[in-house]
Design a protein around this motif. Structure first.
Motif, short mmCIF file in Angstrom:
data_model
loop_
_atom_site.label_atom_id
_atom_site.label_comp_id
_atom_site.label_asym_id
_atom_site.label_seq_id
_atom_site.Cartn_x
_atom_site.Cartn_y
_atom_site.Cartn_z
N ALA A 100 89.58 21.19 -20.29
CA ALA A 100 90.29 20.84 -19.06
C ALA A 100 89.92 19.43 -18.67
N ALA A 101 90.77 18.80 -17.87
CA ALA A 101 90.53 17.43 -17.41
C ALA A 101 90.87 17.32 -15.94
N ILE A 102 90.01 16.64 -15.20
CA ILE A 102 90.23 16.35 -13.78
C ILE A 102 90.76 14.93 -13.67
N VAL A 103 92.01 14.80 -13.21
CA VAL A 103 92.65 13.48 -13.09
C VAL A 103 93.35 13.44 -11.74
N VAL A 104 92.55 13.39 -10.66
CA VAL A 104 93.12 13.57 -9.32
C VAL A 104 92.74 12.43 -8.36
N ALA A 105 92.39 11.27 -8.91
CA ALA A 105 92.14 10.07 -8.11
C ALA A 105 91.20 10.34 -6.93
N GLY A 106 91.67 10.14 -5.70
CA GLY A 106 90.80 10.19 -4.53
C GLY A 106 90.15 11.52 -4.26
N THR A 140 98.02 11.19 -20.00
CA THR A 140 97.06 11.89 -20.86
C THR A 140 97.77 12.97 -21.66
N ALA A 141 98.61 13.75 -20.98
CA ALA A 141 99.35 14.81 -21.67
C ALA A 141 100.28 14.23 -22.73
N TYR A 142 100.97 13.15 -22.41
CA TYR A 142 101.89 12.53 -23.35
C TYR A 142 101.17 12.04 -24.60
N TYR A 143 100.04 11.34 -24.43
CA TYR A 143 99.34 10.80 -25.60
C TYR A 143 98.62 11.88 -26.38
N LEU A 144 98.21 12.98 -25.70
CA LEU A 144 97.68 14.12 -26.45
C LEU A 144 98.74 14.66 -27.40
N ALA A 145 99.96 14.80 -26.90
CA ALA A 145 101.04 15.34 -27.72
C ALA A 145 101.52 14.35 -28.77
N LYS A 146 101.69 13.11 -28.38
CA LYS A 146 102.26 12.11 -29.29
C LYS A 146 101.26 11.66 -30.35
N GLY A 166 95.45 7.15 -19.68
CA GLY A 166 95.94 8.31 -20.41
C GLY A 166 95.63 8.25 -21.89
N TYR A 167 95.80 7.08 -22.48
CA TYR A 167 95.56 6.88 -23.91
C TYR A 167 94.11 7.17 -24.27
N LEU A 168 93.17 6.63 -23.46
CA LEU A 168 91.75 6.76 -23.77
C LEU A 168 91.23 8.17 -23.50
N HIS A 196 98.26 9.03 -14.45
CA HIS A 196 97.19 9.18 -15.43
C HIS A 196 97.20 10.57 -16.07
N GLY A 197 97.42 11.61 -15.28
CA GLY A 197 97.45 12.95 -15.83
C GLY A 197 98.60 13.14 -16.81
N LEU A 198 99.79 12.67 -16.44
CA LEU A 198 100.96 12.81 -17.30
C LEU A 198 100.83 11.94 -18.55
#
Length: 417
Positions: free
Chosen positions: A234-240, A47-53, A377-379, A43-45
């Motif tokens: 910043a974004a927190i994307v750390v699951a558990g 998010t980064a990919y769709y931010l850039a793309k 990630g997209y949303l 999810h974190g990666l």
């Protein structure tokens, strides 16, 4: 980024596979980024990919306290499906499934997505009532599901005990043909490689330890084991571990963390060409490309951050699988593991800005995080870049716990959350 192709594979094969560049750079943190994403899982990666793309936001850092994909992204059973009940959930997971269907092409990386289909078996009259309700809701919204008779379930899953005197008798079921599995490591590596190629910096072995806020209360910097990293957002994307970082930021989440166990057997000859799941037990199983049976069941019954699980749940899941699939009874286990899942009261995710301006969050996926990676990630990328929720993501806000507009998928779909 060197594009992968049949020609490059042949070329590198002739060179002894010694000319491949690293899939992504080993970055060291800069003093400041536009966006810092905490969590180097899927999810974190994504998010980064769709931010850039999609949004041309490339001054982005992804922080991972261990190695890329070392958390839940590498500790799951790789199932992808969209058979939910509520319209909000169906829209979310259909987006994920649609993105998965093109992901290998989009990332120029083979994620090994196998649309082998999912068969869900009902084991009582009440299960069949639930299945009828689910099929109606999904077909109304265009999801590809079809009802199955007992004989059709037996034909689709020959190893499943469908006899009249079975411990868990089969009454029927349904199938989603577009569902399937993907290689979890490949999904993570593909997003990491593609995000890096667009300018995102991936920083491993960098743990986020706290946050710095401006006088107005907005996010100003992330404190890490590598020092202070300033950022606009910043974004927190750390699951558990979402509630842990939320507490460090100064607010509480309606999240409880549990261990979810999974298992894989020794390799055997091809015996199961679909994903199979039974409503009475919540046990699900598929067969990997290597031949191992990959399976799991319900959560451990108490909150925990231990990635080992416990013996009673392991006995229950393994025993139930052997009862439902008698021919699997003498297959030996190869390994067992557990991931830490973040369970929310309504078993639906949170994709929203937190009470701290400029700090965003993607969490609460429970046992459904892997199948939702592209959509999550997209949303979240859309929300970070535009400052407002996407139409599909809007129902999954934190505010629903104040208004009571919950999306109770545990009750609605009977999922094993």
């Amino acid at each position: 980024m060197k594009r992968y192709s049949a020609l490059s594979l042949i070329e590198q094969g002739l060179r002894g596979q010694k000319g491949w560049p690293p899939a992504w750079r080993a970055a060291t943190p800069k003093p400041r980024y536009d966006v810092v994403i905490i969590g180097g899982g899927g999810h974190g990666l994504a998010t980064a990919y769709y931010l850039a793309k999609n949004h041309r936001v490339t001054n982005v850092a992804v922080l991972e306290r261990g190695w890329i994909g070392g958390g839940n992204s590498g500790r799951n059973t790789t199932i992808i499906r969209s058979n939910y009940y509520y319209p909000q959930s169906i829209a979310l997971f259909e987006l994920a499934l649609t993105l998965y269907e093109r992901l290998s092409l989009d990332l120029n990386f083979n994620i090994m997505f196998s649309q082998r289909g999912l068969v869900v078996a009902g084991n009582s009259r009440h299960d069949m009532e639930t299945i009828a309700k689910l099929i109606g809701a999904m077909q109304l919204l265009g999801v590809d599901v079809e009802e199955l008779s007992v004989e059709e379930v037996r034909k689709a899953v020959p190893a499943l005990d469908c006899s009249p005197n079975a411990r868990y008798p089969v009454w029927g079921g349904f199938r989603q043909r577009r569902a399937g599995t993907a290689r979890h490591d490949a999904v993570v590596w593909g997003y990491a490689r593609a995000a890096d190629a667009l300018g995102v910096e991936i920083i491993e072995n960098c743990e986020a330890t706290g946050f710095e806020r401006s006088p107005t209360g907005a996010i100003k910097a992330v404190e890490t084991s590598h020092g202070r990293i300033a950022c606009d957002k910043a974004a927190i994307v750390v699951a558990g571990h979402s509630s842990v970082l939320a507490a460090a930021a100064g607010f509480r989440l309606p999240v409880t963390s549990y261990a979810l166990q999974a298992f894989v057997s020794e390799p055997v000859k091809p015996v199961l060409d679909v994903v199979c799941w039974t409503l009475a037990t919540g046990v699900y199983v598929s067969q990997s490309d290597k031949g191992g049976l990959v399976f799991g069941g319900g959560l451990d019954l108490y909150p925990s951050y231990a990635q080992r699980g416990n013996l009673p749940i392991a006995q229950s899941v393994v025993g139930t699988l052997a009862e439902q699939f008698p021919s699997f009874g003498r297959i030996r286990l190869l390994r067992q593991w557990a991931g830490i899942v973040d369970v929310v009261h309504d078993s639906s995710p949170i994709i929203d800005e937190t009470p701290i301006p400029g700090l965003y969050m993607n969490c609460g996926w429970g046992t459904g995080g892997f199948k939702a990676i592209p959509a999550g990630g997209y949303l979240l990328a859309h929300h970070i870049a535009t400052g407002r929720s996407h139409d599909i993501g809007a129902p999954f806000s934190l505010n629903r716990f104040r208004t009571g507009a919950l999306i109770d998928e545990a009750a609605g779909a009977g999922i094993a959350h």
